[in-house]
Design a protein around this motif. Sequence first.
Motif, mmCIF file in Angstrom:
data_model
loop_
_atom_site.group_PDB
_atom_site.id
_atom_site.type_symbol
_atom_site.label_atom_id
_atom_site.label_comp_id
_atom_site.label_asym_id
_atom_site.label_seq_id
_atom_site.Cartn_x
_atom_site.Cartn_y
_atom_site.Cartn_z
ATOM 1 N N ASP A 55 0.883 -1.043 0.047
ATOM 2 C CA ASP A 55 0.059 -0.034 -0.062
ATOM 3 C C ASP A 55 0.875 1.285 0.085
ATOM 4 N N THR A 77 1.061 5.774 -1.631
ATOM 5 C CA THR A 77 0.414 6.752 -2.006
ATOM 6 C C THR A 77 1.207 7.674 -2.999
ATOM 7 N N GLU A 122 -1.201 13.821 -5.988
ATOM 8 C CA GLU A 122 -2.239 13.873 -7.171
ATOM 9 C C GLU A 122 -1.834 14.331 -8.570
ATOM 10 N N ALA A 153 -1.048 11.037 -10.008
ATOM 11 C CA ALA A 153 -1.829 9.745 -10.081
ATOM 12 C C ALA A 153 -2.172 9.259 -11.681
ATOM 13 N N LYS A 177 -6.052 1.351 -7.750
ATOM 14 C CA LYS A 177 -6.002 2.655 -7.289
ATOM 15 C C LYS A 177 -7.378 3.228 -6.934
ATOM 16 N N ASP A 178 -7.115 4.191 -5.743
ATOM 17 C CA ASP A 178 -8.588 4.690 -5.583
ATOM 18 C C ASP A 178 -8.949 5.942 -6.593
ATOM 19 N N ASP A 212 -7.366 12.171 -1.444
ATOM 20 C CA ASP A 212 -7.668 12.559 -0.051
ATOM 21 C C ASP A 212 -7.550 14.073 -0.018
ATOM 22 N N THR A 265 -4.466 15.343 2.478
ATOM 23 C CA THR A 265 -3.402 14.878 2.150
ATOM 24 C C THR A 265 -2.856 15.307 0.520
ATOM 25 N N LEU A 274 -3.261 13.001 -1.545
ATOM 26 C CA LEU A 274 -2.616 11.971 -2.106
ATOM 27 C C LEU A 274 -3.738 10.845 -2.681
ATOM 28 N N VAL A 275 -3.290 10.014 -3.406
ATOM 29 C CA VAL A 275 -3.934 8.920 -3.858
ATOM 30 C C VAL A 275 -3.582 7.627 -3.543
ATOM 31 N N SER A 276 -4.267 6.878 -2.943
ATOM 32 C CA SER A 276 -4.039 5.542 -2.359
ATOM 33 C C SER A 276 -3.799 4.656 -3.778
#
Length: 377
Positions: A205, A207, A210, A213, A240-241, A245, A248, A250-252
């Motif tokens: 996992d 991140t 953005e 991404a 990928k989410d 978020d 943050t 960020l993309v998980s």
Amino acid sequence: MKRRIVVSLVFILAVGLCAGLVWFNFFKDKMIKDFFANMKAPPQVISSAKVETKTWNPAVSAIGTARAANGVELSFEIQGIVKEIKFKANQEVRKGEVLVQLDDAVERADLTDVQAAVKVAESNFERAKTLSARGYGTEANFDQASAAQAAARSRLARLEATIEQKALKAPFSGIIGIPRIDIGQYLQPGTVIASFQDLSSMKVDFTVPEQEASKIKLGQEVRVGVADNDLRFAGRVTGKDPRVDPKTRLVSVQGIVEANKDGAILPGQFLHVEAVLPAEPNVVTIPQTAVITSLYGDYVYTIEPEDKGGQKVDVAKQVFVKLGRRRGGTVEILSGVEPGQQVVASGQNKLQAGSTVKINNTIDLTKVDATKLATGE
């Protein structure tokens, strides 16, 4: 008369001696100035590297956390007293093996009674079915016998399920951790027995910003390692989410490493991750050691041949450059130098613009591990 002549001679000699001393001091200072003015500084020994075009292998770097593809904290869903613990810490177990057995003596004692009740109910149902088929039995009797049989079978299935729950079995093949219970201990539902992990494949996992991404795709190759210079494990992106978020930015992202040899990666471990992007040809690069950062910008020393006093010498010239990406000890050059030029790779602290240099590449410092240099190995 003679005395005056002697005094005059002494005076003339003293004046001449003083004049000679003054002249000698002026002559000495002039010679020293001429010596240092004409003295040539010795060339500074440096190592060099060539400005080259290479195929650049870009990647999106990130920090990740390892998680077993199959990993659980084992627990019972029923209460009971621990009768037997059938595993040891770090033991490899197969799917379906019994790990812990709770006391099920009462349930097994009831099992015989319930099985007998099922047989009676089945016999009554068959008799009612036969009588109904011959026209001697009523429909109500048949329905009552059918319901009694179903109820008896339900009680048997429920009791068998309870007995099954008293034996904790491995849900998959893997390695079990340290037992957290003792024989004779009364357990409540949900009490953790031990950690159970399948280390053959690991999820990762991580991140990404953005802005990066859009570069992450399903199935994309990822490289993983416990150190940023040793990404020895290969995997792929599995998810990928679909959102950023808002806290943050960020993309998980989740990846998987199918081959975790010898369990080198452990669940929960801190990992360096790189999502590999398509290669880019003809990128101008130099070693990172050649770049000097100052308040006025980044610059390098190029090595240019010049004619000084009828001799060909190498001279260091200061050139400001615009840097791009950095990777593996190499930096991308967007402008400032051209492929084929030579730059000073080490020894810049001894140079200034116009210094004469002597190239010594017996040791390529651009390929020496910085850790070894620091330790003197």
